[in-house]
Scaffold this motif. Structure first.
Motif, short mmCIF file in Angstrom:
data_model
loop_
_atom_site.label_atom_id
_atom_site.label_comp_id
_atom_site.label_asym_id
_atom_site.label_seq_id
_atom_site.Cartn_x
_atom_site.Cartn_y
_atom_site.Cartn_z
N ARG A 190 2.14 -2.46 10.15
CA ARG A 190 0.74 -2.85 10.02
C ARG A 190 -0.08 -2.45 11.26
O ARG A 190 -1.20 -2.02 11.15
CB ARG A 190 0.65 -4.36 9.79
CG ARG A 190 -0.62 -4.79 9.15
CD ARG A 190 -0.53 -4.92 7.64
NE ARG A 190 0.49 -5.85 7.21
CZ ARG A 190 1.60 -5.46 6.54
NH1 ARG A 190 1.84 -4.20 6.28
NH2 ARG A 190 2.48 -6.35 6.16
N LEU A 191 0.50 -2.61 12.44
CA LEU A 191 -0.24 -2.35 13.68
C LEU A 191 0.17 -1.07 14.39
O LEU A 191 -0.26 -0.81 15.50
CB LEU A 191 -0.04 -3.51 14.65
CG LEU A 191 -0.58 -4.87 14.24
CD1 LEU A 191 -0.29 -5.90 15.33
CD2 LEU A 191 -2.07 -4.79 13.97
N GLY A 203 7.95 -3.67 9.08
CA GLY A 203 8.04 -4.52 7.89
C GLY A 203 9.48 -4.81 7.50
O GLY A 203 9.81 -5.94 7.13
N GLU A 204 10.34 -3.81 7.59
CA GLU A 204 11.73 -4.02 7.24
C GLU A 204 12.40 -4.95 8.25
O GLU A 204 13.21 -5.80 7.87
CB GLU A 204 12.46 -2.68 7.15
CG GLU A 204 12.05 -1.91 5.90
CD GLU A 204 12.75 -0.56 5.76
OE1 GLU A 204 13.67 -0.27 6.55
OE2 GLU A 204 12.37 0.19 4.85
N ILE A 211 8.93 -7.59 17.83
CA ILE A 211 8.93 -6.45 16.91
C ILE A 211 7.95 -5.38 17.39
O ILE A 211 8.29 -4.20 17.45
CB ILE A 211 8.58 -6.91 15.48
CG1 ILE A 211 9.70 -7.80 14.92
CG2 ILE A 211 8.34 -5.72 14.56
CD1 ILE A 211 9.32 -8.55 13.66
N ASP A 212 6.75 -5.80 17.77
CA ASP A 212 5.72 -4.85 18.20
C ASP A 212 6.13 -4.12 19.48
O ASP A 212 5.98 -2.90 19.58
CB ASP A 212 4.39 -5.57 18.41
CG ASP A 212 3.84 -6.17 17.13
OD1 ASP A 212 4.21 -5.68 16.03
OD2 ASP A 212 3.06 -7.13 17.21
N SER A 221 0.82 -1.22 0.00
CA SER A 221 0.00 0.00 0.00
C SER A 221 0.85 1.27 0.00
O SER A 221 0.31 2.36 -0.17
CB SER A 221 -0.97 0.01 1.19
OG SER A 221 -0.27 -0.01 2.41
N GLY A 222 2.15 1.14 0.19
CA GLY A 222 3.03 2.31 0.11
C GLY A 222 3.42 2.92 1.44
O GLY A 222 3.91 4.05 1.48
N THR A 223 3.26 2.16 2.51
CA THR A 223 3.56 2.71 3.84
C THR A 223 5.03 3.08 3.99
O THR A 223 5.35 4.13 4.56
CB THR A 223 3.16 1.74 4.96
OG1 THR A 223 3.85 0.50 4.79
CG2 THR A 223 1.66 1.49 4.96
#
Length: 176
Positions: free
Chosen positions: A82-83, A32-33, A63-64, A11-13
């Protein structure tokens, strides 16, 4: 100022987050990375690593938690993931990027160098289903619930510069 940028794969985030970080001199962190790097370290594709994360929640939770900790300890930061809109509840601006599936698949096929769009679509939908189940299981978050976000933008309609202009205006309004 703390800004989160979230959206489904492709989506381009990351592109928007990089634009905003550069334009405003903010630091950027990307879940994501980090996830992609962990997949490479385990010699797995994203879908395979997602299945591993399904079996062992410590990957996602690590990660979160790290993203949340960094975001809460710093100012002038872009938190991409994403979150992130859910994980950084006190963010000044929470953005969700939407793009039609065909647009996202084209981007993913190009970015991840997948041989064909049919394979990219299959892998992406599998990944999204896997992630949605994990988010529901770990945090009781429905990824389709956009109520945490201040802005929902269609990145299939606007490119990075157009999206950036819209968000730049929002940032300026928040500064006043």
């Amino acid at each position: 100022m703390r800004i989160t940028v979230s959206g489904l794969p492709g989506s381009g985030t990351t592109s928007l987050s990089r634009y905003l970080a550069q334009r405003h001199g903010f630091e950027m962190i990307s879940a994501g990375e980090v996830f992609r790097q962990l997949a490479k370290e385990h010699n797995l594709e994203l879908a395979g690593f997602g299945r591993l994360a399904e079996e062992d929640s410590s990957y996602d939770k690590m990660i979160d938690a790290r993203q949340k900790e960094i975001a809460e300890a710093r100012d002038n930061i872009i938190v991409e993931g994403r979150l992130s809109g859910w994980m950084v509840p006190g963010a000044d601006l929470k953005i969700w990027l939407f793009a039609p599936i065909d647009c996202r698949i084209q981007r993913i096929a190009f970015r991840d160098q997948v041989l064909d769009e049919t394979t990219a679509k299959q892998l992406t939908l599998e990944r999204e289903q896997c992630e949605a189940g994990r988010y529901r299981s770990y945090y009781d978050i429905d990824i389709n619930d956009l109520s945490a976000y201040h802005m929902v933008l269609n990145s299939g309609h606007w490119g990075v510069e157009g999206l950036g202009s819209i968000v730049d205006a929002a940032i300026e309004q928040l500064k006043t």
